[in-house]
Write a protein that holds these residues in place. Structure first.
Motif, PDB file in Angstrom:
ATOM      1  N   ARG A  31       0.971  -1.086  -0.048  1.00  0.00           N
ATOM      2  CA  ARG A  31       0.025   0.051   0.010  1.00  0.00           C
ATOM      3  C   ARG A  31       0.707   1.209  -0.155  1.00  0.00           C
ATOM      4  O   ARG A  31       0.574   2.285  -0.706  1.00  0.00           O
ATOM      5  N   VAL A  32       1.796   1.337   0.852  1.00  0.00           N
ATOM      6  CA  VAL A  32       2.753   2.161   0.895  1.00  0.00           C
ATOM      7  C   VAL A  32       3.469   2.490  -0.673  1.00  0.00           C
ATOM      8  O   VAL A  32       3.531   3.646  -0.783  1.00  0.00           O
ATOM      9  N   ALA A  76      -3.904   6.361  -9.220  1.00  0.00           N
ATOM     10  CA  ALA A  76      -2.993   5.724 -10.265  1.00  0.00           C
ATOM     11  C   ALA A  76      -3.824   5.548 -11.641  1.00  0.00           C
ATOM     12  O   ALA A  76      -2.851   6.028 -12.591  1.00  0.00           O
ATOM     13  N   LEU A  77      -4.889   5.278 -11.687  1.00  0.00           N
ATOM     14  CA  LEU A  77      -5.730   4.957 -12.635  1.00  0.00           C
ATOM     15  C   LEU A  77      -5.894   6.628 -13.514  1.00  0.00           C
ATOM     16  O   LEU A  77      -5.736   6.624 -14.558  1.00  0.00           O
ATOM     17  N   ALA A  82       0.997  -2.557  -7.984  1.00  0.00           N
ATOM     18  CA  ALA A  82       0.733  -2.632  -6.571  1.00  0.00           C
ATOM     19  C   ALA A  82      -0.613  -2.844  -6.105  1.00  0.00           C
ATOM     20  O   ALA A  82      -0.943  -3.495  -5.010  1.00  0.00           O
ATOM     21  N   ASP A  83      -1.294  -1.881  -6.554  1.00  0.00           N
ATOM     22  CA  ASP A  83      -2.961  -1.862  -6.231  1.00  0.00           C
ATOM     23  C   ASP A  83      -3.600  -1.518  -7.304  1.00  0.00           C
ATOM     24  O   ASP A  83      -3.798  -0.457  -7.417  1.00  0.00           O
ATOM     25  N   THR A 141       0.993   3.942  -3.077  1.00  0.00           N
ATOM     26  CA  THR A 141       1.003   5.503  -2.731  1.00  0.00           C
ATOM     27  C   THR A 141       2.078   6.193  -3.084  1.00  0.00           C
ATOM     28  O   THR A 141       1.886   7.288  -3.846  1.00  0.00           O
ATOM     29  N   ALA A 142       3.199   5.694  -3.021  1.00  0.00           N
ATOM     30  CA  ALA A 142       4.532   6.373  -3.470  1.00  0.00           C
ATOM     31  C   ALA A 142       4.602   6.467  -5.137  1.00  0.00           C
ATOM     32  O   ALA A 142       4.747   7.530  -5.422  1.00  0.00           O
ATOM     33  N   ALA A 143       4.300   5.345  -5.568  1.00  0.00           N
ATOM     34  CA  ALA A 143       4.467   5.152  -6.907  1.00  0.00           C
ATOM     35  C   ALA A 143       3.233   6.102  -7.656  1.00  0.00           C
ATOM     36  O   ALA A 143       3.641   6.983  -8.617  1.00  0.00           O
ATOM     37  N   THR A 144       2.070   6.337  -6.910  1.00  0.00           N
ATOM     38  CA  THR A 144       1.088   7.269  -7.514  1.00  0.00           C
ATOM     39  C   THR A 144       1.654   8.653  -7.167  1.00  0.00           C
ATOM     40  O   THR A 144       1.712   9.277  -8.444  1.00  0.00           O
TER      41      THR A 144
END
Length: 194
Positions: free
Chosen positions: A15-16, A54-55, A47-48, A19-22
């Motif tokens: 999850r982290v 992200a989408l 990751a999610d 969020t970081a990649a987003t």
């Protein structure tokens, strides 16, 4: 520095990392680095797969590249996961506007207006979509709502003048164009005083 910090978070739990990649995707998007913006949007979705941000970021990358069909797909996917995702909704409205579908754009902008009653950007997008449909009365009404929040906005004054001009009301158009000149003169004078 923010990018380096986020890259450290990327190595943590799923999850982290998502969020970081987003966030990294968004930062690279702001820097107009589409290759990395795509890369981190993909990593975030990997990751999610249920991450609407992200989408939305992935849709933004395609929108910036003018691939509106792919952008539309990712915004719609984000809204399937979170029907209240404001960014996806707004950007989907913009996408429909860009592909010449003002009715569909209006659907999303009206939904946004129901969620955010005093968002003048949404008022303007509703007005623009109505203008594209040649519904000048509705366009004028929505621009007027935006103008009530920003009475000295020269761009809004000009757009309202254009609507009156388009309808053949030269007198009203002239008044709004005149107000634009007064506003610009006032802004120029105020800047010189500082």
């Amino acid at each position: 520095m923010a990018i380096e910090t986020l890259k450290d978070f990327e190595k943590r739990d799923v999850r982290v990392a998502s969020t970081a990649a987003t966030n990294l995707s968004f930062l690279y998007f702001l820097e107009n680095d589409m290759q990395n913006a795509h890369k981190y949007a993909d990593l975030s979705m990997k990751a999610d797969k249920y991450n609407p941000a992200a989408l939305t970021n992935k849709g933004n990358c395609y929108f910036a590249e003018r691939d509106y069909e792919k952008a539309k797909y990712f915004y719609e996917e984000a809204l399937k996961i979170d029907a209240s995702c404001i960014e996806a909704m707004y950007n989907l409205g913009l996408t429909y506007s860009c592909i010449g579908m003002p009715e569909q754009a209006l659907d999303y902008f009206y939904k946004l207006n129901a969620m955010q009653r005093s968002n003048t950007q949404v008022y303007c997008k509703i007005a623009e979509s109505n203008e594209k449909k040649a519904d000048y009365n509705q366009a004028e009404s929505w621009y007027m709502q935006a103008l009530s929040a920003h009475p000295k906005d020269g761009e809004l004054l000009k757009r309202i003048g254009n609507i009156f001009d388009e309808q053949g009301d030269r007198s009203q158009a002239f008044q709004y164009y005149h107000d634009v000149r007064i506003t610009l003169t006032y802004i120029h004078y105020s800047k010189n005083m500082i």
